[in-house]
Design a protein around this motif. Structure first.
Motif, short mmCIF file in Angstrom:
data_model
loop_
_atom_site.label_atom_id
_atom_site.label_comp_id
_atom_site.label_asym_id
_atom_site.label_seq_id
_atom_site.Cartn_x
_atom_site.Cartn_y
_atom_site.Cartn_z
N PHE A 150 -26.83 4.71 -3.30
CA PHE A 150 -26.82 4.69 -1.82
C PHE A 150 -25.61 3.90 -1.36
CE2 PHE A 150 -29.54 1.27 -3.41
CZ PHE A 150 -29.02 0.14 -2.80
N PHE A 151 -25.22 4.11 -0.11
CA PHE A 151 -24.11 3.35 0.45
C PHE A 151 -24.56 1.98 0.89
CE2 PHE A 151 -22.43 7.71 1.32
CZ PHE A 151 -21.25 7.59 0.58
N ARG A 152 -23.65 1.02 0.75
CA ARG A 152 -23.89 -0.32 1.30
C ARG A 152 -22.75 -0.64 2.25
NH1 ARG A 152 -22.62 -5.77 -1.90
NH2 ARG A 152 -20.67 -4.60 -1.92
N GLN A 153 -23.06 -0.66 3.52
CA GLN A 153 -22.06 -0.97 4.53
C GLN A 153 -22.16 -2.45 4.85
OE1 GLN A 153 -19.61 -0.11 5.93
NE2 GLN A 153 -19.50 -0.66 8.07
N VAL A 154 -21.01 -3.11 4.89
CA VAL A 154 -20.99 -4.55 5.14
C VAL A 154 -20.09 -4.81 6.35
CG1 VAL A 154 -20.33 -6.79 4.23
CG2 VAL A 154 -21.32 -5.07 2.71
N VAL A 155 -20.63 -5.47 7.36
CA VAL A 155 -19.86 -5.73 8.58
C VAL A 155 -19.46 -7.20 8.64
CG1 VAL A 155 -19.78 -5.48 11.07
CG2 VAL A 155 -21.24 -3.97 9.73
N ILE A 156 -18.18 -7.46 8.82
CA ILE A 156 -17.69 -8.83 8.84
C ILE A 156 -16.70 -9.08 9.97
CG2 ILE A 156 -16.26 -10.50 7.60
CD1 ILE A 156 -17.49 -9.43 4.99
N SER A 157 -15.61 -8.35 9.96
CA SER A 157 -14.44 -8.73 10.75
C SER A 157 -14.63 -8.53 12.25
CB SER A 157 -13.26 -7.89 10.27
OG SER A 157 -12.20 -7.94 11.18
N PRO A 158 -14.12 -9.47 13.06
CA PRO A 158 -14.17 -9.32 14.53
C PRO A 158 -13.26 -8.19 15.01
CG PRO A 158 -12.88 -11.24 13.94
CD PRO A 158 -13.48 -10.72 12.68
N GLN A 159 -12.46 -7.68 14.11
CA GLN A 159 -11.58 -6.56 14.41
C GLN A 159 -12.38 -5.24 14.44
OE1 GLN A 159 -8.69 -7.11 15.42
NE2 GLN A 159 -8.07 -4.96 15.64
N VAL A 160 -13.52 -5.28 13.81
CA VAL A 160 -14.36 -4.08 13.72
C VAL A 160 -15.13 -3.90 15.03
CG1 VAL A 160 -16.33 -3.08 12.51
CG2 VAL A 160 -14.56 -4.27 11.22
N SER A 161 -15.27 -2.66 15.44
CA SER A 161 -15.96 -2.41 16.70
C SER A 161 -17.02 -1.31 16.52
CB SER A 161 -14.95 -1.95 17.75
OG SER A 161 -14.44 -0.68 17.36
N ARG A 162 -17.76 -1.12 17.59
CA ARG A 162 -18.74 -0.04 17.64
C ARG A 162 -18.10 1.30 17.28
NH1 ARG A 162 -19.70 3.90 21.02
NH2 ARG A 162 -18.04 3.33 22.46
N GLU A 163 -16.86 1.49 17.75
CA GLU A 163 -16.15 2.74 17.48
C GLU A 163 -15.98 2.95 15.97
OE1 GLU A 163 -15.39 0.48 19.74
OE2 GLU A 163 -14.88 1.43 21.66
N ASP A 164 -15.74 1.87 15.26
CA ASP A 164 -15.59 1.99 13.80
C ASP A 164 -16.92 2.35 13.14
OD1 ASP A 164 -12.78 1.22 13.65
OD2 ASP A 164 -13.46 -0.77 14.23
N MET A 165 -17.99 1.87 13.71
CA MET A 165 -19.32 2.20 13.17
C MET A 165 -19.60 3.69 13.37
SD MET A 165 -20.61 -0.71 12.04
CE MET A 165 -18.93 -1.03 11.54
N ASP A 166 -19.27 4.17 14.56
CA ASP A 166 -19.44 5.60 14.84
C ASP A 166 -18.56 6.42 13.89
OD1 ASP A 166 -21.14 4.92 16.88
OD2 ASP A 166 -19.62 5.07 18.45
N PHE A 167 -17.32 5.96 13.73
CA PHE A 167 -16.39 6.66 12.84
C PHE A 167 -16.94 6.74 11.43
CE2 PHE A 167 -13.05 6.47 9.63
CZ PHE A 167 -12.33 7.61 9.93
#
Lengths: 521, 521
Positions: free
Chosen positions: B492-509
Motif C-alpha cells: 500500500f502507499f504511505r503518504q507523509v506530509v511535512i513541508s509548509p511548502q505543500v498545499s491542498r493542491e498538492d494533495m489533490d494532485f
C-alpha cells in the motif's frame, strides 16, 4: 513556559516575515488551518540564503587564508553565553537579526580553516570539498536506497573502489560512517560476527569471554567500542609498544597465548597506522603474520595514517596493509574532506558486511522494486538516514587528481621534517622523539628551567608549561595547537601539519610564538 | 594503477589550476618539496566556491519550490554510471569541468526539497536550517571540546535544554547523534549500564540473558541495536499491537512475566511515538505504569513523532512522555532541520550518560585546562569527531519561534486530515486505517479490480499495483511516495506530509496522479 496550553497566539507581525498564512476567500480550512497554497515565502527565504552566503564568503571563506586574522576569539563559557543570544523563544526573529546572530556565531567560533590552527588531526579549507558539502546540504539526500540517492550511492561505490585499490586489495566492500570511532566499532562487530555468526541473534550471554588486542597507543575508541558492543573494556588487551609507540609483535603473540591459557576467546587484533598522539605506525606485516598464525581478524585503524597511502614516497609506512581484513581510513583528516568523512573498508566480498548488519526493513528495502536492488546499500549500515560523505572526498579527488592529493601529503610531511630540524636547532625546544608522520611532539623549556637538573621538580614544573602557554595563545588568538601528558611523559605540545595553506613561515612563527609566550615562565 | 611507484609525475599544466608550487629563488627545499608560502591559490578557490554557490542557488534552492520541475530524473544504475564521469584519475579537472560535474550531480539527484517528494519521513527546504548548514560546513567544527567548538557546544546545551522542557522534565541531559537509530542504541546501552554498570568493563559474557521489549511496529533499528550491542536479536521481544499499531500494555506485562519465568533478565522497554509505517503512538502512560511496576527503563523512540510535542493541539499523542527515562527525537524529520539532526534526551541528571560513555582520552579531555572542563561534553559520545547538528535546529527555532514550529506541525496534520477525507470520497482509493499522525496509508484499487471479490486473487493482484505505479511515477518524475507490504497487508502507499511548502493542491494532485498512472491497470 512555552508549551503552556494557554500560551497566547501571536498577532501576525510577531512571527516575523517567515511564514504567513495567506487569507484567501475560497480557503479550505481544516482544524482552523488554511490549506490553500504554500505558506513559505520562497522569495524572502531565497534572499535570506543569498545574504547569508555573502556573509559566509566574506567572513569565513575569504578570511580562511588570512594569517592576520585571529585563530580564535576566546571567551570563557559564562561570558560567551552572555554575548550570544542563545535562548529559544515563542516568537521568531526577523532576517536582519538572524544575520547578526550568524555574524556572532562566526566571530566566536574557532577558525579551524586558519593556517595556524594545528589543534586537531584535521585543519584547513579545501574549496572543492566545501562546494560538495554546500551541494549536499542544499540537496539534502539520505543514502539508503538508490531510488532516493542514485548519484550519491554510485559516488560512494566509486570512492570505496578507489580506496580499496590504494590499500592493495583486488576487491572489497565498505561503507562511510560518522567517524573513525564508529568505523572501528563496525570492524569489531564484523570480526565478532565472522568469529561466531550466531552472536547476531543470540548475543554474548553464555558465550566464552571474547578478547581483542590492540596497541597501548591505540585510539580511545577501542575502549568505547568494546564497552558499547558488550565485550567490556577489560577484554581489550593493550599490547606494549616500543620507544617509538609501535606495537611489539612478539608481545602481541605472548598475550594471545596468555589469553588462550586463561580461557578467553581471541577474535581480533587492531593495529594502528598513525597513532593519535605520536603518529606511530604499527608493523603491519609482522602483525599480519601473528594474526594468520592464530586465525584472527586483522583490523587496521588507519583513520589518521591512511592518507599516506596516497604518496608513493610515504606509503611504505603502511607496508603490509593489504593483509588486513578491514581498514578504517578518514579522508577528513589529512586529505581535508571536511568533518566527517570516514570509510570502513573490508576485504571480504562474500557480503559479510551486509549479512552482519542487515535488518531487511520491508518499508525501505522492498525486494519488488523495478530496478536492481543490490544498489540499495543502506542495510549495511547501523544507521538508517546516512549522509553522503563520500561525495566531498570524490569532489576533491576529481579536482586535484591522485597526483594533487599525493603532493599535499608529501608537502605536509616535508613541512613536518622542516619543523623537526628547527626544533633541534633552537634553544629551549626539545623533541620527544623523531616523528614518523605529521605529529611533532616536543617540549618547550622556558629559560628558568633550562639550567635545572632533570629531577622530579623539573618535570613537575615542565608539566605546567604547556597548559600555561596554551592559555596565553588562546587568549591572544595567535595560534592553536594541542598538548597532553602521555604514558609517563609530562605535558608536551603536539604539532600537526596538514593544510597546503601552511608554509615554512608558519612553522617558524609557531616556534617564535611559543618562545614569546613562554620565555618569562 | 594509480599507486604504481613508477607512475610518472605530471608536467605542470596537468594538475589543473588548483595547486602550483611557486618557483622562488630562495626556496626552502625538503624532500624535493618547496616549503615557502602557501601552495593554495586562494583567489581561484574562492572564485570557484562563488560560482558553485550561484549554481546551487539557481539549480537547487530557487527550484525547490517550483512544482513544474521534476521530482527526479530517473536513470537506472548502469545508465547513470555512463552519464556521470565517476572515475577518479591521476590528474585533476579544471574548474569549468568541475562545475559541469556539479550540474550533473544536481540534475540526477532526487529533489528531496520538492513539494511533491513524499517518499521518506523528511522532506522540504527550510531556509534557516540551510543557512546554518552552510555555516557549519564553512566553519568545519567538531564538537568535542569547548576550546575547539565554544559556540556550538553552548548552542547544543541550549537546544537540549529546550527539548527537555518540551518533554516535560524539570532537568535532564542529552546529546545529538548521527541518526535516530544511533540514539536508540545509546538508550539501549544506557539502560543496560543502569541495570548493571559492570557491563562497561566486564561485558556480557557469563551474564544472564538480557531482554528488552518493544512493539511489533517498532523501527528496525531496535534489531540492529540489539545485534550491535551484543544482546542479540532473539532477545528483542516484540509486543503485539492493536489494530491501530499501538503496543498493548497488558501484552507487554504478560511478556515480561514470561521472560522472567524463562530466566531472562528484562532491563528495557522501548515504546514508539510515531511508528515508521503507520504513524502509531504507543500508550505511554500505561506503558510507564508497567515499567514502574517492574523497575524497567522506559525509552521512547519519538524520532518521528516527537515533533508533535511542539503543538499544543497534538502533544496529547505523547501523553505520559515525561515518565520516560530517555527519548529519541529527530528534528530533521517533521521540523525540517536537515539530515541529520537527532537528539537523545535523558532524564537522569547524575551524569549517567557521561559515566556510561566516557573513556577520558588524556590528549583531548585534559583536566588541567584553564577553563571549566565540564563544557567539554564530547566524552558523552561514542564518536570522537562530531558534527554540530543542534545548530541547524537552533537557527530554525530562532527564525520561526516556537509558534512558527507549532504552526508547521499543525498545518502538516491538517493537510493529512484533508487527504484522508479526500481518499474517503474518491472511488478507487481505500484507507488502511484512520491515521493518528502524518502517515496516510492507503490502497489504490485500479478499475479492473474494483468489481472483483476480495479473495486471495484480489490481494495478490493488488499487491502488484503500488510497485507498478511507483515505477511509472519515478520514470515520469511527477512525484515520489513510498509503498510497502506490512504485517499481512499487501503493498500500500504511505503518504507523509511535512513541508509548509505543500498545499491542498498538492494533495489533490497526488490522488489525481496516482489515478492517472494506475487507471489502466
Amino acid at each position: 513556559m512555552s508549551n503552556d496550553p494557554d500560551r497566547e497566539c501571536p498577532v501576525d507581525g510577531d512571527i516575523g516575515q517567515q511564514e504567513m498564512v495567506p487569507s484567501k476567500r475560497s480557503a479550505v480550512l481544516v482544524d482552523g488551518v488554511v490549506l490553500n497554497g504554500p505558506t513559505t515565502d520562497a522569495k524572502a527565504g531565497e534572499k535570506f540564503v543569498e545574504e547569508a552566503c555573502r556573509l559566509i564568503m566574506e567572513q569565513v571563506v575569504s578570511k580562511a587564508t588570512d594569517i592576520s586574522e585571529k585563530v580564535c576569539e576566546w571567551r570563557p563559557p559564562e561570558q560567551l553565553k552572555q554575548l550570544l543570544d542563545l535562548e529559544l523563544r515563542d516568537t521568531g526573529e526577523p532576517h536582519h537579526r538572524l544575520l547578526e546572530l550568524c555574524q556572532d556565531v562566526i566571530r566566536y567560533s574557532v577558525k579551524t580553516n586558519h593556517p595556524r590552527f594545528f589543534n586537531q588531526l584535521y585543519a584547513g579549507l579545501d574549496y572543492y570539498s566545501l562546494v560538495a558539502r554546500f551541494m549536499t546540504e542544499a540537496l539534502n539526500p539520505s543514502v539508503y536506497t538508490y531510488e532516493v540517492s542514485p548519484v550519491f550511492l554510485l559516488v560512494e561505490e566509486a570512492v570505496l573502489k578507489k580506496m580499496i585499490e590504494f590499500i592493495g586489495w583486488k576487491e572489497g566492500d565498505g561503507i562511510f560512517n560518522p567517524g573513525g570511532s564508529v568505523s572501528n566499532m563496525y570492524a569489531m562487530n564484523l570480526a565478532r560476527y565472522k568469529y561466531c555468526p550466531d552472536i547476531k541473534e543470540k548475543g554474548l550471554s553464555g558465550l566464552p569471554r571474547l578478547i581483542l588486542f590492540t596497541s597501548a597507543e591505540c585510539h580511545y575508541s577501542m575502549k568505547k567500542a568494546a564497552s558499547f558492543l558488550g565485550i567490556g573494556t577489560e577484554n581489550v588487551c593493550f599490547v606494549e609498544t616500543d620507544g617509538r609507540g609501535k606495537m611489539m609483535p612478539e608481545e602481541l603473540e605472548r598475550q594471545i597465548w596468555q589469553a588462550r591459557k586463561e580461557g578467553a576467546a581471541p577474535f581480533l587484533v587492531c593495529a594502528t597506522s598513525g597513532t593519535t598522539v605520536l603518529g606511530a605506525f604499527d608493523p603491519l606485516d609482522e602483525i599480519a603474520e601473528v594474526c594468520e598464525r592464530h586465525g584472527l581478524w586483522l583490523h587496521v585503524d588507519a583513520s589518521w595514517g591512511g592518507s599516506a597511502l596516497m604518496s608513493r614516497k610515504h606509503r611504505r609506512l603502511l607496508h603490509g596493509i593489504h593483509r588486513a581484513d578491514s581498514v578504517a581510513w578518514n579522508p577528513h583528516k589529512m586529505l581535508m574532506a571536511g568533518i566527517q568523512c570516514c570509510a570502513l573498508l573490508v576485504k571480504d566480498k562474500s557480503d559479510l558486511l551486509k549479512k552482519c548488519y542487515s535488518a531487511k526493513a520491508s518499508y525501505l528495502f522492498q525486494q519488488d522494486k523495478f530496478y536492481d536492488v543490490s544498489y540499495d546499500t543502506g542495510d549495511k549500515s547501523i544507521q538508517c538516514s546516512r549522509r553522503p560523505d563520500a561525495f566531498k572526498f570524490w569532489m576533491t579527488w576529481k579536482a586535484l587528481g591522485t597526483v594533487g592529493l599525493e603532493e599535499r601529503v608529501n608537502r605536509a610531511l616535508a613541512l613536518s621534517r622542516y619543523l623537526v630540524e628547527e626544533i633541534k636547532k633552537r634553544e629551549g625546544f626539545r623533541l620527544l622523539m623523531e616523528p614518523e608522520y605529521a605529529n611533532i611532539c616536543f617540549w618547550y623549556i622556558p629559560p628558568s628551567l633550562r639550567e635545572m637538573e632533570e629531577g622530579p621538580e623539573f618535570w613537575e614544573k615542565l608539566n605546567l608549561v604547556a597548559p600555561a602557554i596554551k592559555e596565553r595563545m588562546m587568549k591572544k588568538g595567535s595560534l592553536m595547537l594541542g598538548y597532553q601528558p602521555h604514558r609517563g611523559k609530562v605535558n608536551f605540545f603536539r604539532q600537526v601539519v596538514i593544510s597546503p595553506q601552511v608554509s615554512r613561515e608558519d612553522m617558524d612563527f609557531l616556534l617564535d610564538e611559543i618562545d614569546l609566550l613562554g620565555r618569562d615562565m
